[in-house]
Design an enzyme around this catalytic site. Sequence first.
Site, PDB file in Angstrom:
ATOM      1  CE  LYS A   1      -4.732   7.237  22.428  1.00  0.00           C
ATOM      2  NZ  LYS A   1      -3.769   5.830  21.185  1.00  0.00           N
TER       3      LYS A   1
ATOM      4  NE  ARG B   1      -1.093  11.210  18.632  1.00  0.00           N
ATOM      5  CZ  ARG B   1      -2.746   9.871  17.987  1.00  0.00           C
ATOM      6  NH1 ARG B   1      -3.767  10.580  17.955  1.00  0.00           N
ATOM      7  NH2 ARG B   1      -1.966   9.368  17.304  1.00  0.00           N
TER       8      ARG B   1
ATOM      9  NE  ARG C   1      -5.590  -0.161  14.997  1.00  0.00           N
ATOM     10  CZ  ARG C   1      -5.976   0.707  15.617  1.00  0.00           C
ATOM     11  NH1 ARG C   1      -6.059   0.470  16.793  1.00  0.00           N
ATOM     12  NH2 ARG C   1      -5.104   1.484  15.928  1.00  0.00           N
TER      13      ARG C   1
ATOM     14  NE  ARG D   1      -5.249   3.833  11.097  1.00  0.00           N
ATOM     15  CZ  ARG D   1      -5.487   4.629  12.403  1.00  0.00           C
ATOM     16  NH1 ARG D   1      -6.250   4.299  13.213  1.00  0.00           N
ATOM     17  NH2 ARG D   1      -4.430   4.707  13.290  1.00  0.00           N
TER      18      ARG D   1
ATOM     19  NE  ARG E   1       0.200   5.950  14.098  1.00  0.00           N
ATOM     20  CZ  ARG E   1      -0.833   4.597  14.223  1.00  0.00           C
ATOM     21  NH1 ARG E   1      -1.040   3.857  13.939  1.00  0.00           N
ATOM     22  NH2 ARG E   1      -1.995   5.015  15.200  1.00  0.00           N
TER      23      ARG E   1
HETATM   24  P1  AMP Z   1      -4.713   7.823  16.254  1.00  0.00           P
HETATM   25  O1  AMP Z   1      -6.002   7.223  14.877  1.00  0.00           O
HETATM   26  O2  AMP Z   1      -5.315   8.595  16.971  1.00  0.00           O
HETATM   27  O3  AMP Z   1      -4.141   7.301  16.404  1.00  0.00           O
HETATM   28  O4  AMP Z   1      -4.637   8.691  14.393  1.00  0.00           O
HETATM   29  C1  AMP Z   1      -3.684   8.786  13.488  1.00  0.00           C
HETATM   30  C2  AMP Z   1      -2.810   9.823  13.029  1.00  0.00           C
HETATM   31  O5  AMP Z   1      -3.886  11.294  13.353  1.00  0.00           O
HETATM   32  C3  AMP Z   1      -1.779  10.380  13.667  1.00  0.00           C
HETATM   33  O6  AMP Z   1      -0.544   9.532  13.640  1.00  0.00           O
HETATM   34  C4  AMP Z   1      -1.337  12.044  13.408  1.00  0.00           C
HETATM   35  O7  AMP Z   1      -1.137  11.755  12.150  1.00  0.00           O
HETATM   36  C5  AMP Z   1      -3.703  11.961  13.523  1.00  0.00           C
HETATM   37  N1  AMP Z   1      -3.413  12.740  15.048  1.00  0.00           N
HETATM   38  C6  AMP Z   1      -4.855  12.258  15.567  1.00  0.00           C
HETATM   39  N2  AMP Z   1      -4.424  12.695  16.532  1.00  0.00           N
HETATM   40  C7  AMP Z   1      -4.014  13.978  16.246  1.00  0.00           C
HETATM   41  C8  AMP Z   1      -3.512  14.629  17.313  1.00  0.00           C
HETATM   42  N3  AMP Z   1      -5.108  15.210  18.655  1.00  0.00           N
HETATM   43  N4  AMP Z   1      -2.535  15.900  17.057  1.00  0.00           N
HETATM   44  C9  AMP Z   1      -2.005  15.801  16.185  1.00  0.00           C
HETATM   45  N5  AMP Z   1      -2.387  14.269  15.543  1.00  0.00           N
HETATM   46  C10 AMP Z   1      -3.184  14.044  15.882  1.00  0.00           C
END
Ligand code: AMP
Length: 216
Positions: A13, A88, A127, A162, A173
């Site tokens: 994404k 999400r 990554r 990370r 996740r």
């Molecule tokens: P990402 O980099 O988008 O994978 O986000 C990393 C982490 O941030 C996720 O595993 C969630 O813990 C949190 N997160 C990011 N976006 C959201 C969202 N829209 N709703 C809830 N948690 C989020």
Amino acid sequence: MKLILLGAPGAGKGTVAKLLTKIDGSVQISTGDILRGAVNAGTDLGKEAKAYMDAGDLVPDSLIMGIMEERLQEDDCKNGFLLDGFPRTIPQAEALDVLLDKIGAKLDFVVNLDVPRDVIYDRLTTRRTCENPECQAIYNVKSMPSKVEGICDKCGSKTVQRADETVEAISKRLDTYDEMTAPLADFYDKKGQLFTVVATSSDKVVEEVTKKLGIA
Ligand code: AMP
């Protein structure tokens, strides 16, 4: 353009969003990047979000909607936005509909990035991310390594794995995605807004999206 990018963690994404921003100046809005920035800056939001993020759980909808209410009303969103990692959950998607109505914005469509699970797993464990919150450049030890191992090409900071990209956190996740986020494909499909793309190459996704937008 006004798009939602939907897809599992590691589906690409962020990469697709960055390529699309170059086309018409639409801004990428990544809730993950905003939250990581808040964690690094030690703000109240960051303190509240950190434990959820490290465990691979979703941050509560109320916190996320607070962020998005503000962010989507900033001036740079007027030209368009690419929502990366948001919504999400179904409640976030419903709240987004209300918010878009309130600000008079209309989505073009929702891009659903479809990537096989084994490809995702491999991408995420290899990554590396620049630890500088202002940069957050992404590398891959196999397919896109930095020039000097462990150092960001762009800003010279360290690149790190990370906390939520350990094998355990990734499994969590992906389970969270299946349970909480995958149902959004059906939600948007029923509204006639879903555009599914087989996303093994980011360039191909960009080509298909721009074609559908009529700007290719
Ligand atoms: P990402 O980099 O988008 O994978 O986000 C990393 C982490 O941030 C996720 O595993 C969630 O813990 C949190 N997160 C990011 N976006 C959201 C969202 N829209 N709703 C809830 N948690 C989020």
